[in-house]
Design a protein around this motif. Structure first.
Motif, short mmCIF file in Angstrom:
data_model
loop_
_atom_site.label_atom_id
_atom_site.label_comp_id
_atom_site.label_asym_id
_atom_site.label_seq_id
_atom_site.Cartn_x
_atom_site.Cartn_y
_atom_site.Cartn_z
N SER A 81 0.84 -1.19 0.00
CA SER A 81 0.00 0.00 0.00
C SER A 81 0.88 1.24 0.00
O SER A 81 2.03 1.21 0.44
CB SER A 81 -0.91 0.01 1.23
N GLY A 82 0.32 2.34 -0.51
CA GLY A 82 1.08 3.59 -0.47
C GLY A 82 1.45 3.99 0.94
O GLY A 82 2.56 4.47 1.20
N GLU A 83 0.54 3.77 1.87
CA GLU A 83 0.81 4.12 3.28
C GLU A 83 1.98 3.32 3.82
O GLU A 83 2.83 3.86 4.55
CB GLU A 83 -0.44 3.86 4.13
N VAL A 140 5.26 4.72 2.38
CA VAL A 140 5.62 5.97 3.06
C VAL A 140 6.25 5.67 4.41
O VAL A 140 7.32 6.21 4.77
CB VAL A 140 4.38 6.87 3.23
N VAL A 179 5.72 11.49 0.99
CA VAL A 179 4.28 11.73 1.12
C VAL A 179 3.54 10.85 0.13
O VAL A 179 4.11 10.36 -0.85
CB VAL A 179 3.91 13.21 0.88
N LEU A 180 2.26 10.70 0.35
CA LEU A 180 1.39 10.09 -0.65
C LEU A 180 1.13 11.09 -1.78
O LEU A 180 1.06 12.31 -1.53
CB LEU A 180 0.06 9.68 -0.02
N SER A 208 -1.53 11.60 -3.12
CA SER A 208 -2.84 12.19 -2.87
C SER A 208 -2.80 13.30 -1.83
O SER A 208 -3.79 14.02 -1.66
CB SER A 208 -3.82 11.10 -2.41
N ASP A 209 -1.66 13.47 -1.16
CA ASP A 209 -1.54 14.53 -0.15
C ASP A 209 -1.39 15.90 -0.80
O ASP A 209 -0.84 16.02 -1.90
CB ASP A 209 -0.33 14.28 0.74
N VAL A 234 2.09 6.91 -6.73
CA VAL A 234 1.35 6.70 -5.49
C VAL A 234 2.05 7.39 -4.33
O VAL A 234 1.43 7.92 -3.42
CB VAL A 234 1.18 5.19 -5.20
N VAL A 235 3.39 7.40 -4.40
CA VAL A 235 4.23 7.96 -3.34
C VAL A 235 5.25 8.90 -3.96
O VAL A 235 5.72 8.66 -5.09
CB VAL A 235 4.94 6.84 -2.55
N HIS A 266 1.57 3.47 -10.75
CA HIS A 266 1.55 3.12 -9.32
C HIS A 266 2.97 3.01 -8.76
O HIS A 266 3.32 2.01 -8.13
CB HIS A 266 0.78 1.82 -9.09
N ILE A 290 6.84 5.26 -7.44
CA ILE A 290 7.41 6.28 -6.55
C ILE A 290 8.05 7.38 -7.40
O ILE A 290 8.82 7.09 -8.32
CB ILE A 290 8.50 5.67 -5.64
#
Length: 496
Positions: free
Chosen positions: A22-24, A27, A41-42, A44-45, A65-66, A108, A110
């Motif tokens: 997962s992206g989380e 990170v 960061v993600l 999406s941030d 994604v990251v 998807h 980095i």
């Protein structure tokens, strides 16, 4: 209008891999591994849009994604090793100006933003310059001019200097010194094996050869040292812009052809062919940069002035300001992020005037009939051979030393829906240029490429075997394969 773009420093992928983590999780993992001052960061941030380098072209963008912004070269190493171990694709970015459609294969992944690696240091006494992997051309030019020196720089001031170097790097002073990579003395890199190495003629000379023209296939350059040169003409150049009506295109081509084989090393010739109803349809802009006394420069371009252009602007500018002033300053358009850019290109090895007249007439008819095509520009860069021939052809992976003209076809779409029509038109123009090029096979400067060409067009058939063999040594997992890869699509890992 004329963008030389640049680019990406190291491009890594495992070819359409789906993010297993997962992206989380990515990170959290990277935050534990990277030094203080790094940022992860993600995508999406809100911080992603605020703190990370935007891409110039969004026509076929990579999908992240990251995003990670490492502080130290060891942080870059940690990201490469982590991504490789966990099968996460990634892209290292300096200026964010790489626009090849091959970048769109990354999904998807980095974003490895080299924004902290932006230093420029000039040692005037030693005639050297050291830059970080994300230093912009505009900052390089300013620092080098302040030291009373010069070095080849492209005509788009906001690109990453290191990224341009790794594909060669051409510009108005290439007639004097060759490519940017011809001035490269050494580079610090993180390779596809996750190692930090220094490359030069003395250390890893095989990789040093590859870095100078195909470097983004092997790793990420974090620091590069170049030779710089005493300023020509006191660091000043003549910049002459003029606009010609379309019906004079044959006369302009004939004059351009007259310089082939005898173009002074101090003179660069840039032409831009476009369409504007206010100018009666097809038009040509001529830009002439002369690194010498004004009187000598004007004498050289007098035949163009004798054609009675619609507009003429001639000034003497500091060397560092040449890219921003050339072509009536329109090159600055290449510094606007978020554009739908549709590029194509073809090297020319002769100036075939009848074929070019036919091409111009075809453009005039097509753009007159279809307003959606009118944002297309053919940009023509004609440099003296002197600088390219100062260096042996076998000294680098850059394969285009004998090109007479580096021709770009630049399409700009206001909306994504306009891209397909511009792409069809661009391919048509490329095919017509290729037929007039003097070569049977298409050859394209890698940084001008659309991305649908074969690797032989970017690197030449004669160099590919050597470049591909070096992948087994420095990037055996083929991590770096999202920017005009030497292995082509066939280099993707099985099952990826």
């Amino acid at each position: 209008m004329v963008s030389i773009l640049s680019l990406v420093l190291g491009l890594a992928c495992l070819c359409h891999v789906s993010l297993a983590l997962s992206g989380e999780q990515v990170v959290q993992d990277l935050q534990r591994r990277l030094s203080p001052g790094s940022k992860v960061v993600l995508a999406s941030d809100a911080a992603f849009a605020k703190d990370f380098t935007p891409r110039f072209s969004i026509t076929t963008p990579p999908v992240f994604v990251v995003a990670a912004k490492p502080r130290l070269v060891t942080d870059v190493q940690q990201i490469v090793r982590y991504a490789s171990r966990n099968h996460v694709p990634f892209l290292a970015t300096g200026g964010g100006h790489g626009y090849s459609s091959t970048l769109g294969r990354l999904r998807h992944g980095i974003l490895l933003d080299l924004g902290h690696f932006d230093a420029v240091e000039v040692d005037a006494a030693a005639n050297t310059m050291t830059v970080g992997g994300a230093a912009r051309s505009v900052n390089v030019s300013s620092a080098v001019q302040a030291a009373g020196k010069e070095i080849p720089v492209g005509q788009c001031i906001c690109i990453g200097y290191a990224g341009a170097t790794m594909g060669g790097g051409i510009g108005p002073y290439s007639g004097l010194y060759g490519t940017q990579s011809d001035s490269l003395l050494s580079a610090e890199m993180v390779t596809g094996t996750g190692d930090i190495v220094t490359v030069s003629e003395a250390e890893h000379p095989d990789l040093f050869y590859a870095v100078k023209g195909a470097g983004f296939n092997y790793g990420i350059a974090t620091s590069l040292t170049y030779a710089v040169y005493p300023a020509t003409n006191g660091g000043r150049a003549v910049n002459a812009d003029m606009i010609f009506p379309g019906h004079l295109n044959g006369s302009v081509w004939r004059l351009a052809a007259s310089f082939v084989g005898r173009q002074p090393k101090e003179l660069s010739i840039t032409l831009a062919v476009g369409y504007d109803p206010k100018l009666g349809g097809l038009f040509l802009i001529g830009n002439f940069i002369y690194a010498g006394p004004r009187a000598q420069g004007l004498d050289l371009i007098q035949p163009f002035l004798d054609l009675k252009p619609l507009n003429v602007s001639i000034s003497t500018v500091e060397w560092k300001d040449v890219p921003a002033k050339a072509v009536y300053g329109h090159t600055l358009a290449g510094c606007t992020p978020g554009a739908h850019y549709v590029p194509f290109a073809a090297n020319l090895y002769r100036v075939d005037v009848p074929s070019l007249v036919s091409l111009a007439n075809y453009m005039d008819e097509a753009m007159s009939a279809d307003p959606a095509l009118r944002s297309t520009i053919i940009a023509w860069a004609q440099y003296a051979p002197h600088g390219f021939q100062r260096h042996a052809d076998a000294s680098s992976a850059f394969p285009h030393r004998d090109a007479v003209v580096f021709a770009q076809i630049d399409g700009f779409a206001e909306q994504a829906a306009q891209v397909p029509a511009l792409a069809r038109f661009g391919r048509d123009l490329r095919r017509r240029l290729q037929r007039a090029s003097g070569r049977d096979a298409l050859a394209v400067y890698a940084h001008f490429a659309h991305g649908d060409e074969a690797p032989e067009a970017w690197y030449s058939a004669s160099r590919l075997a050597r470049l591909r063999a070096l992948k087994a040594v420095y990037d055996p997992e083929n991590l770096f394969s999202y920017y005009n890869p030497v292995l082509g699509r066939s280099g993707c890992r099985a099952g990826a």
